[in-house]
Design an enzyme around this catalytic site. Structure first.
Site, mmCIF file in Angstrom:
data_model
loop_
_atom_site.group_PDB
_atom_site.id
_atom_site.type_symbol
_atom_site.label_atom_id
_atom_site.label_comp_id
_atom_site.label_asym_id
_atom_site.label_seq_id
_atom_site.Cartn_x
_atom_site.Cartn_y
_atom_site.Cartn_z
ATOM 1 N N THR A 1 -68.714 -41.807 -39.773
ATOM 2 C CA THR A 1 -67.392 -42.330 -39.300
ATOM 3 C C THR A 1 -67.059 -43.774 -40.003
ATOM 4 O O THR A 1 -66.196 -44.127 -40.553
ATOM 5 C CB THR A 1 -67.680 -42.563 -37.836
ATOM 6 O OG1 THR A 1 -67.319 -41.453 -37.130
ATOM 7 C CG2 THR A 1 -66.564 -43.513 -37.307
ATOM 8 N N LEU B 1 -59.667 -39.681 -40.167
ATOM 9 C CA LEU B 1 -59.542 -41.243 -40.531
ATOM 10 C C LEU B 1 -58.822 -41.242 -41.624
ATOM 11 O O LEU B 1 -58.463 -42.624 -41.991
ATOM 12 C CB LEU B 1 -61.091 -41.618 -40.756
ATOM 13 C CG LEU B 1 -61.885 -41.939 -39.421
ATOM 14 C CD1 LEU B 1 -63.334 -41.851 -39.541
ATOM 15 C CD2 LEU B 1 -61.393 -43.105 -38.639
ATOM 16 N N PHE C 1 -66.502 -34.542 -42.795
ATOM 17 C CA PHE C 1 -65.152 -34.176 -41.986
ATOM 18 C C PHE C 1 -64.482 -35.455 -41.298
ATOM 19 O O PHE C 1 -63.373 -35.217 -40.838
ATOM 20 C CB PHE C 1 -65.797 -33.370 -41.051
ATOM 21 C CG PHE C 1 -66.301 -34.041 -39.525
ATOM 22 C CD1 PHE C 1 -65.612 -33.956 -38.483
ATOM 23 C CD2 PHE C 1 -67.685 -34.322 -39.679
ATOM 24 C CE1 PHE C 1 -66.029 -34.529 -37.259
ATOM 25 C CE2 PHE C 1 -68.193 -34.938 -38.275
ATOM 26 C CZ PHE C 1 -67.397 -34.891 -37.319
ATOM 27 N N LYS C 2 -65.330 -36.559 -41.127
ATOM 28 C CA LYS C 2 -64.559 -37.602 -40.656
ATOM 29 C C LYS C 2 -63.171 -38.054 -41.342
ATOM 30 O O LYS C 2 -62.336 -38.762 -40.529
ATOM 31 C CB LYS C 2 -65.536 -38.896 -40.546
ATOM 32 C CG LYS C 2 -66.763 -38.559 -40.030
ATOM 33 C CD LYS C 2 -66.641 -38.146 -38.468
ATOM 34 C CE LYS C 2 -67.996 -37.910 -37.682
ATOM 35 N NZ LYS C 2 -68.948 -38.901 -37.462
ATOM 36 N N ASP C 3 -63.145 -37.704 -42.506
ATOM 37 C CA ASP C 3 -61.994 -37.884 -43.448
ATOM 38 C C ASP C 3 -60.670 -37.310 -42.660
ATOM 39 O O ASP C 3 -59.477 -38.010 -42.953
ATOM 40 C CB ASP C 3 -62.218 -37.613 -45.079
ATOM 41 C CG ASP C 3 -63.059 -38.543 -45.872
ATOM 42 O OD1 ASP C 3 -63.083 -39.661 -45.404
ATOM 43 O OD2 ASP C 3 -63.920 -38.119 -46.429
#
Length: 495
Positions: free
Chosen positions: A146, A116, A111-113
């Site tokens: 992350t 980011l 989900f960090k994509d």
């Protein structure tokens, strides 16, 4: 209305969104928060017809009010393109009564994509807007996801470099391989002998060091952060909760204005805080279920009003949640304290110096939107197996924590529930496959990958294929006490 940002720990000068993105952390060690949470200015029924990119613009234009429409659309269109393996960017999949918001279709399958992918665009646009001439050094601690997402986002971005610290023995083999094989002349990855909280504390100390800042500036550098402490990370996360409501409407699963629940697996509290902001913008969210693994510091906080990090740190099979100091909770504390910066600072100082703090009864009453829940390791694995046996759907260990909390607490409410699915099962293949059947444990990591695609019918993501034979490019290991020394060495600041 123009939104400005202020620190959670002082009543100092307000800054614009672009300045807050560049700084990452306020000079007093506090986190930047908007001076008000703006109301969504599109009708709820309109959300059903918006693409992910259009939804992103409607949310981000309100929080990033010093960006022009052209600047924002440049950032949004650059981020949410064909690097995601689905046109919808964040599909909503109904399984066994709940709606799983799949946030892992980006370049690094976590989900960090979602945030980011856009942060490098926001960062470089902010630098241009503010006449920054220094090279921006992204300094980040990661519990697994992350790091890779930030590395992929900032690799070879002009005017930036990135240094990621991770706990050497505290991430999955796939997570580590993704990071240490990262290409890019401006990328640096360092394993530390310590846990994620040690890495996070070391990074915060460097951000707060005026002496280091002066040395950096003299050499033409300045720090910024890609952690969820940066509002350039937090604001894009709000988008997918707004989008999920629109998708429920579009799929005719709810009527306009109908309330939903949201369950989020969390450690650092940023992802669920974004859902809280979405609720405060006007998305009809009834209850926010904060799902923890066996490091259940947040569960205990919501139950008792005491945040106590003085406990055993447990390494689990959901390592991105193996966190005892939930940085983003400070933003919520500030809000429920009536935006009292002095009170917030007092509580954060107590956490640093004494290892715990207790909020007032009045503050605790302001937490009624939240319910804490947690899953043991056994419950996490049982949830993966049960879902697979019932539906053929394979979820990762973090999503399973949230799914268990849904089954244990949210399901009985009868309110339709969105579960944040935060990582691809391919990122944690051994844990996932062992949950389904222990007979798979004798296989190698990549044999497990091939078996997972066979049993799930889901194609192996490109992010996994590309690391099968990738060369290790980063092999620095340092003690948790030597993080600053390592950064100086990387940047050539050593005398």
């Amino acid at each position: 209305m123009s939104i400005m940002y202020k620190s959670t720990r002082s009543n100092g000068d307000k800054v614009t969104a672009s300045q807050a993105i560049l700084k990452g952390l306020a000079e007093d060690g506090g986190l930047f928060v908007p001076d008000s949470i703006p109301a969504l200015d599109v009708e709820l029924e309109t959300l059903a017809g918006l693409t992910y990119q259009e939804t992103a613009y409607e949310v981000m234009k309100l929080f990033l009010s010093d960006f022009t429409k052209d600047e924002l659309m440049y950032c949004i269109n650059g981020a949410y393109d064909d690097k995601f393996d689905t046109k919808t960017i964040a599909p909503l999949v109904k399984k066994d009564g709940a709606y799983y918001l799949e946030l892992f279709h980006g370049k690094t399958i976590a989900f960090k994509d979602m945030a980011l992918s856009i942060l490098p665009y926001l960062m470089t646009t902010s630098a241009k807007k503010n006449g920054v001439k220094n090279e921006i050094v992204i300094l980040t601690a990661t519990s697994g996801d992350t790091g890779k997402a930030a590395l992929a986002g900032f690799a070879d971005v002009p005017g930036t470099s990135i240094i990621v610290f991770y706990p050497k023995n505290g991430v999955s083999p796939i997570q580590e391989k993704q990071m240490v094989t990262q290409k890019g002349d401006n990328t640096h990855v360092v394993g530390i002998t310590g846990n994620f909280d040690d890495a996070q504390t070391g990074v915060k100390m460097m951000f707060n060091s005026k002496e280091l800042a002066e040395q950096m500036d003299a050499a033409g550098y300045q720090f910024s952060s890609a952690n969820s402490i940066n509002i350039g990370r937090l604001v894009p996360q709000i988008v997918y909760y707004v989008y999920s409501y629109g998708q429920l409407l579009a799929q005719k699963e709810i009527t306009c204005g109908e309330k939903i629940n949201v369950v989020v697996p969390t450690g650092n509290f940023g992802n669920i805080l974004a859902a809280y902001y979405a609720k405060n913008m006007g998305i009809p969210i009834e209850t926010l279920y904060c799902a923890s693994n066996e490091n259940k510091v947040l569960f205990d906080f919501f139950k008792t009003g005491t945040y106590d990090r003085k406990r055993e740190f447990i390494l689990t099979t959901s390592p991105s949640m193996d966190i005892l100091i939930s940085s983003n909770l400070e933003r919520l504390i500030y809000r429920i304290a009536g935006e009292d910066a002095a009170k917030t600072k007092e509580l954060m100082d107590a956490l640093t110096n004494e290892g715990e703090y207790t909020i007032t009864p009045e503050m605790q009453k302001c937490l009624e939107d939240f319910v804490g829940g947690y899953a043991s390791e056994e419950e996490t694995h049982a949830t993966i197996k049960n879902m697979y046996d019932k539906t053929g759907y394979v979820m990762d260990t973090h999503t399973a924590v949230a799914s268990h909390v849904y089954e244990a607490a949210a399901k009985a409410t009868g309110v339709k529930t969105v579960v944040a699915s935060t990582a691809s099962p391919y990122k944690f293949t051994r844990s996932v496959m062992n949950s389904i059947d222990t007979k798979y444990d004798s296989m190698t990591d990549f044999e497990l990958v091939d078996k997972l695609t066979e049993i799930s019918g889901v194609k192996v993501p490109e992010a996994i294929e590309e690391i099968r034979s990738a060369e290790v490019l980063h092999d620095i290991i340092c003690d948790k006490t030597e993080m600053e020394k390592t950064v100086k060495s990387i940047l050539g600041l050593e005398a």
